[in-house]
Design an enzyme around this catalytic site. Structure first.
Site, mmCIF file in Angstrom:
data_model
loop_
_atom_site.group_PDB
_atom_site.id
_atom_site.type_symbol
_atom_site.label_atom_id
_atom_site.label_comp_id
_atom_site.label_asym_id
_atom_site.label_seq_id
_atom_site.Cartn_x
_atom_site.Cartn_y
_atom_site.Cartn_z
ATOM 1 N N ASP A 1 -18.588 -2.118 -13.383
ATOM 2 C CA ASP A 1 -18.856 -3.751 -14.838
ATOM 3 C C ASP A 1 -18.811 -3.075 -15.692
ATOM 4 O OD1 ASP A 1 -20.552 -1.723 -14.360
ATOM 5 O OD2 ASP A 1 -22.248 -2.804 -14.605
ATOM 6 N N GLN B 1 -22.136 -0.807 -10.696
ATOM 7 C CA GLN B 1 -21.666 0.231 -9.976
ATOM 8 C C GLN B 1 -22.826 0.687 -9.301
ATOM 9 O OE1 GLN B 1 -19.056 2.083 -13.485
ATOM 10 N NE2 GLN B 1 -18.338 2.253 -11.761
ATOM 11 N N HIS B 2 -22.280 2.021 -8.668
ATOM 12 C CA HIS B 2 -22.748 2.714 -7.564
ATOM 13 C C HIS B 2 -23.680 2.176 -6.089
ATOM 14 C CE1 HIS B 2 -21.449 4.989 -11.053
ATOM 15 N NE2 HIS B 2 -22.577 4.972 -11.941
#
EC number: 2.7.1.17
Length: 502
Positions: A272, A85-86
């Site tokens: 995830d 992520q991110h």
């Protein structure tokens, strides 16, 4: 849904096959499963480069290699991609990556995060996004880009996350000289779980917050597929959990000689942790502690999560519910560092740890080796306290490493419980969960029964389960054997750790 399923029926008359991808920080894993039972048919893997910023081309290359290693996708009906992520992937108008992606564990945007919190206040951020910005989140990386690299920021035509970008490329899009369908930025798509980690998407309303995006990058946003709007930056449309991003209209060649064939359905995918929750089949009352290089504590709830302290982020999950989550930067990394210091592997570190008593006779490791996200201490370093002639040996240091890693996550579990989440089952997953010392100490530090599912790629499993949902119209239930570790409470271990952390 039925039309997709019938067109993708396995020509051999057997059960449909689906694929799940886990494009993590360290590697790309591809697992092919039977849709009805979840049985693993075959799998493949490829590594990713180290670092906290990575050229996304490395992920694309790894996906092709992992698909080839898994025997290809020619007999697969649908695929889902779970991803770290991110990470900030910025594209220009030609669909080219402008600069290497800043990953979730890149802390250079810590100052930008603090500025953004100061500008709106913690309560406002929580009310609008379910989280308080820290360096991990995409919005803070966009603010950093705006301030540190204004020439790059000015070229940004679209912002995507790792799983968004990979799914876009898999569906045939990208720079004109690298893809059959070219740089159609309006084809970018994501899912709610990944969008909720950007800090400019509201998981309660399931909508982007244009003001927060503009606060980050200094420019307006436009959701992919909506009308053109001047200087606006494209953000991916959000696909609902049981919907498909799309179906391949022509063959797509992947790096390494692999291929995705016409008719392959691409599911929404997930971040995830949401992928792992789906792969584990988590329901209300279930909480998982994941021990990868970093650590996470996450559960599933239908209740909105608000934590103004910023400890717990109220992400969306991959089913339409919420995924309260706490993330630490230091988990199995702690075992790697101390194992390296002692010159032993994980297994031997565990054997050493079990030679020392619970609490390591007062030796405490505060494991902030790369700073920390929770608590938000990006510039912190690790500390070893309670050293005496009797505790400064290999066994005590190994024990302190295992306990320090798990105590940090026990604090995360306590924070999740403070939001009102009830913990009826605690599951321990990740590579480090297979270490006997980690299991024993977990039951002591958490003070409750710990369930350890059989080893598996649970992010990829969740992405595959989602793919099965899309082509069959029903979310399958896949059974997972677990090992039970009985509760063995030693509250003094966590008490000493908390006193050391301060």
């Amino acid at each position: 849904m039925a039309e997709i399923a019938s067109s993708a029926t396995d020509p051999g008359g057997e059960d449909l096959l689906v694929a799940g991808v886990d494009s993590s920080t360290q590697s790309c894993k591809v697992v092919v499963r039977r849709a009805s039972t979840g049985q693993v048919v075959r799998s493949g893997r490829a590594t990713h480069p180290d670092g906290t910023e990575v050229d996304p081309a490395a992920w694309w290359d790894a996906l092709g290699t992992a698909v080839a290693d898994a025997g290809g996708l020619d007999d697969v009906a649908a695929i889902g991609i779970g991803g770290q992520q991110h990470g900030m992937v910025v594209l220009d108008a030609d669909g080219r990556v402008i600069r290497p992606a800043l990953l979730w564990n890149d802390v250079r945007s810590a100052a930008a995060a603090a500025e953004m919190v100061e500008e709106l206040g913690r309560e406002a951020w929580v009310a609008r996004t379910g989280l308080v910005p820290v360096a991990s989140f995409t919005a803070t990386k966009l603010r950093w880009l705006r301030d540190a690299e204004p020439s790059h920021a000015a070229r940004v035509a679209a912002v995507a996350l790792p799983h968004d970008w990979l799914s876009w490329r898999l569906r045939g899009y990208g720079p004109a000289d690298e893809s059959p369908l070219g740089p159609d930025l309006d084809a970018l798509a994501t899912d709610g779980s990944d969008a909720s980690g950007t800090a400019y998407w509201d998981p309660a309303r399931r909508e982007y917050d244009p003001e927060l995006f503009a606060l980050a990058l200094g420019r307006p946003l436009r959701v992919a597929g909506t009308a053109e709007d001047g200087d606006a930056v494209v953000v991916p449309r959000v696909v609902e959990p049981a919907e498909a991003m799309g179906t391949l209209e022509q063959d797509v060649d992947l790096p390494g000689g692999a291929r995705a064939s016409r008719g392959l359905v691409v599911a929404a995918g997930a971040g995830d942790n949401a992928g792992a929750a789906l792969g584990l089949g988590l329901a209300a009352g279930d909480v998982a502690v994941s021990l990868g290089t970093s650590g996470t504590v996450f559960g599933v709830t239908d209740t909105a999560i608000e934590d103004p302290s910023g400890t717990v982020a109220g992400f969306a999950d991959a089913t339409g519910s919420r995924l309260p989550i706490v993330t630490t930067l230091n988990a199995a990394r702690v075992l790697e560092v101390i194992g390296g210091l002692l010159g032993v592997d994980h297994a031997e570190l565990g054997r050493l740890a079990l030679q020392a008593p619970a609490g390591a006779d007062g030796l405490v490791l505060v494991p902030y080796f790369v700073g920390e996200r929770t608590p938000n201490r990006p510039d912190a370093t690790a500390s070893l306290l309670g050293m005496t002639p009797g505790t400064t040996d290999r066994a005590h240091l190994a024990r302190a490493a295992v306990e320090g890693m798990l105590c940090a996550l026990a604090d995360g579990l306590a924070a999740v419980e403070r939001t009102g989440v009830t913990v009826e089952r605690l599951l321990l997953i990740g590579g480090a969960a297979q270490n006997e010392a980690v299991r024993v100490v977990a039951a002591q530090v958490f003070g409750r029964e710990v369930l350890v599912p059989e080893p598996g790629e649970y992010v990829a499993a969740g992405a595959a389960r989602q793919a099965a949902w899309v082509v069959t119209g029903e979310l399958p239930g896949w059974s997972i054997p677990t090992t039970s570790i009985p509760a063995d409470p030693h509250p003094e271990v966590l008490e000493r750790y908390r006193a050391a952390v301060g």
